[in-house]
Motif scaffolding. Structure first.
Motif, PDB file in Angstrom:
ATOM      1  N   PRO A 160      -2.329  -5.506  -0.715  1.00 32.01           N
ATOM      2  CA  PRO A 160      -2.258  -5.209   0.690  1.00 32.01           C
ATOM      3  C   PRO A 160      -1.014  -5.239   1.646  1.00 32.01           C
ATOM      4  CG  PRO A 160      -4.062  -6.759   0.829  1.00 32.01           C
ATOM      5  CD  PRO A 160      -3.660  -6.550  -0.791  1.00 32.01           C
ATOM      6  N   TYR A 166      -9.067  -0.297  -4.261  1.00 35.76           N
ATOM      7  CA  TYR A 166      -7.618  -1.094  -3.501  1.00 35.76           C
ATOM      8  C   TYR A 166      -7.837  -0.640  -2.232  1.00 35.76           C
ATOM      9  CZ  TYR A 166      -6.002  -2.336  -8.151  1.00 35.76           C
ATOM     10  OH  TYR A 166      -5.658  -2.706  -9.461  1.00 35.76           O
ATOM     11  N   ARG A 224     -11.465  -1.570  -0.008  1.00 35.93           N
ATOM     12  CA  ARG A 224     -12.271  -2.972  -0.021  1.00 35.93           C
ATOM     13  C   ARG A 224     -11.944  -3.747   1.131  1.00 35.93           C
ATOM     14  NH1 ARG A 224      -8.319  -5.746  -4.664  1.00 35.93           N
ATOM     15  NH2 ARG A 224      -6.618  -6.064  -3.390  1.00 35.93           N
ATOM     16  N   GLY A 277      -8.412  -4.463   2.367  1.00 41.21           N
ATOM     17  CA  GLY A 277      -7.557  -3.815   1.605  1.00 41.21           C
ATOM     18  C   GLY A 277      -6.563  -2.783   2.234  1.00 41.21           C
TER      19      GLY A 277
END
Length: 393
Positions: free
Chosen positions: A95, A130, A133, A136
């Motif tokens: 991230p 990705y 989450r 993320g």
């Protein structure tokens, strides 16, 4: 210009948007002083022409090279409240990498906020993970939303319909950018899902990915008469109120002109389209045979089920277009991307078909026995030099 409510964003979205991937100088970042003045002037002229037409949605991406930097030279000079600005940033397993790219976008655009931020290319379930989450990419975007730097968050996708629908059904996004047009209507269930969740619907590249309609074969011109293929496709898409805006990837100010002819026809779509649609279907049946035309896609395997990752549905679809409508150049362009398009255009072409036994994966197809020969025929018709995505060129 006509405008449509862009889902729960409540933005009045013009039915055409100004896409930002064709007027920029390069697909890679370069220092500002390397951008030729005539290229920058053309971009500025294109944006001003867009606004003159009432097309106030300017759409770009971090992945479009110098596009954001060049837009940052003109957008701050324009009345901000009249613009709808969208950029897109690809999701990442890290991230922090996503955050860094997003900050770069904001810096290049030189705006206090952007209206629409798209997570760019949720094409697989892994990329969806990705994105959504805990901690993320979406959480990174939400922080900027709280700070007032981003108004609404959506996603763009070149992925399969089931991945798009799953992403929509998370109810985390305000809008979606996806592919859907006359020659490829597979994503209609995703558009219906987006409408159920009151999301804005933006159609990606209807004139390029929708058939290279700026360079149509004569046969397609004749079949779409009295409309041009480009105006036919625009009218087809916009005749569905579930669709809110179509991207025009303008490379110069005059590129809007043909699209604008669609506006005055929108109220007459039900009168104009049926005869053209009937001609297109009749010609496809005449060239392909009625049984194949109506059943070719039944029971075809997914990539994961297919030896060698051969993208059977796409190859058969491209061959159909080439045979039915003489769309050979378009079909060659797309066919030779297979194997080079990563998750943006996945799967392999039929070059190594003879290595594999497809009988098991084709067991549910009514055409199982003849599809291997048809795939070989498609490769002879369409095969050629490998093609890379624009962003890699």
């Amino acid at each position: 210009m006509q405008y449509r409510r862009f889902g729960r964003t409540e933005l009045p979205m013009p039915v055409f948007s100004c896409g930002g991937m064709r007027y920029q100088y390069k697909w890679q970042d370069v220092p500002k002083n390397q951008i030729p003045p005539n290229n920058q002037q053309n971009l500025e002229n294109t944006i001003r022409r867009s606004l003159e037409c009432g097309i106030n949605h300017i759409e770009t991406a971090r992945g479009y090279g110098t596009s954001e930097m060049q837009l940052g030279e003109i957008l701050p000079k324009l009345p901000r409240e009249k613009l709808i600005v969208q950029t897109k940033v690809s999701p990442s397993a890290d991230p922090q990498e996503f955050q860094s790219k997003l900050q770069q976008s904001l810096q290049f655009l030189q705006l206090e906020y952007i209206d629409l931020l798209g997570i760019h290319g949720i094409n697989t379930l892994e990329l969806l993970h990705y994105s959504i989450r805990p901690g993320g990419c979406l959480d990174v975007a939400r922080k900027l939303q709280i700070q007032g730097k981003v108004r609404f968050i959506g996603f763009s996708t070149h992925g399969p319909t089931d991945v798009i629908v799953k992403t929509i059904e998370t109810n985390e996004f305000d809008y979606v950018n996806l592919h859907w047009y006359y020659i490829n209507q597979n994503n209609w269930p995703a558009i219906e899902a987006a409408n159920r969740f009151d999301m804005g619907v933006f159609i990606i590249s209807p004139s390029n990915k929708g058939g290279k309609l700026y360079q149509p074969p004569q046969k397609l011109v004749d079949l779409c008469y009295p409309l041009s293929p480009m105006v036919f496709n625009d009218l087809f898409c916009l005749s569905h109120p579930q669709v809110h805006t179509l991207s025009v990837g303008a490379s110069q100010p005059t590129d809007f002109d043909e699209h604008l002819k669609t506006i005055e026809l929108l109220d007459r779509a039900d009168e104009i389209l049926p005869s053209i649609l009937a001609r297109l279907e009749q010609e496809a049946i005449a060239q392909l045979g009625e049984n194949w035309f109506k059943t070719w896609d039944i029971g075809l395997p997914s990539l994961e089920e297919t030896p060698g990752n051969i993208n059977i549905p796409v190859i058969l679809w491209l061959r159909n277009l080439a045979i039915a409508y003489d769309m050979v150049e378009y079909s060659k362009m797309r066919y030779n991307l297979l194997g080079n398009g990563s998750h943006w255009f996945p799967g392999a072409n039929a070059e190594e078909l003879e290595k594999y036994d497809l009988s098991k994966c084709l067991a549910n197809s009514p055409h199982a026995e003849k599809i291997p020969d048809i795939l070989q025929d498609a490769h002879k018709l369409l095969g050629g030099n490998p093609v890379e995505r624009l962003s890699k060129s």
